[in-house]
Scaffold this motif. Structure first.
Motif, short mmCIF file in Angstrom:
data_model
loop_
_atom_site.label_atom_id
_atom_site.label_comp_id
_atom_site.label_asym_id
_atom_site.label_seq_id
_atom_site.Cartn_x
_atom_site.Cartn_y
_atom_site.Cartn_z
N TYR A 126 0.84 -1.21 0.00
CA TYR A 126 0.00 0.00 0.00
C TYR A 126 0.87 1.26 0.00
O TYR A 126 0.63 2.19 -0.78
N LYS A 129 2.22 2.07 -3.26
CA LYS A 129 1.21 2.24 -4.31
C LYS A 129 1.38 1.18 -5.40
O LYS A 129 1.35 1.46 -6.60
N PHE A 141 4.64 -0.03 -9.86
CA PHE A 141 4.55 0.95 -8.79
C PHE A 141 4.96 2.32 -9.30
O PHE A 141 5.67 2.44 -10.31
#
Length: 153
Positions: A126, A129, A141
């Motif tokens: 998370y 990203k 990413f």
């Protein structure tokens, strides 16, 4: 290098050109953890934590002074409780220059057998990203210089 604003992460059939299908392989990658090229790192969207196995920790020759005690409790696939030895925060680098990121990751250090050296779970995925694709065996990413990618081993 030119900075890229608002890059779009896209995954297409072009990204599977070198894979044999069908497959049901786990998404396993190699990353740089504290200057140590770490193979057999599982990318696990189902894991609520990041794990470093004690054997890999020992092989990295990290000073035990960096270990921080923790009272975390993990539940294994078999439903048994696993108590981590400690936690350690280490820099992790993924991607190839210039589409790479380096972030500090706090791992729970676990002393049990595993086919993996580490597991990167939801907290790190998370914060990076990350978009994962088990079908494509890759992650993508965002970086300051566009979209980086890491392919499964």
């Amino acid at each position: 290098m030119t900075r890229v604003d608002n890059p779009i992460i896209g995954i297409s059939e072009e990204d599977v050109r070198c894979l044999h299908h069908p497959h049901d392989d786990a998404l396993v990658v190699s990353v740089l953890i504290r200057d140590y090229n770490t193979h057999q790192v599982l990318i696990d969207n189902g894991s609520s934590t990041d794990i470093l196995y004690y054997l890999a920790f020992q092989q990295m020759k990290i000073d035990r002074e960096q270990l921080v005690s923790t009272n975390a409790l993990l539940v294994s696939f078999r439903g048994t409780n696993v108590f981590p030895l400690s936690a350690v925060t280490l820099p992790v680098k993924v991607g190839d220059y210039p589409q790479q990121i380096t972030k500090d990751v706090t791992f729970l250090v676990v002393d049990c057998s595993s086919a993996y050296n580490a597991i990167l779970g939801r907290p790190t995925l998370y914060s990076w990203k990350v978009v994962t694709s088990t079908y494509h065996l890759m992650i993508k990413f965002l970086t300051d210089y566009g979209v980086g990618e890491l392919h499964g081993d």
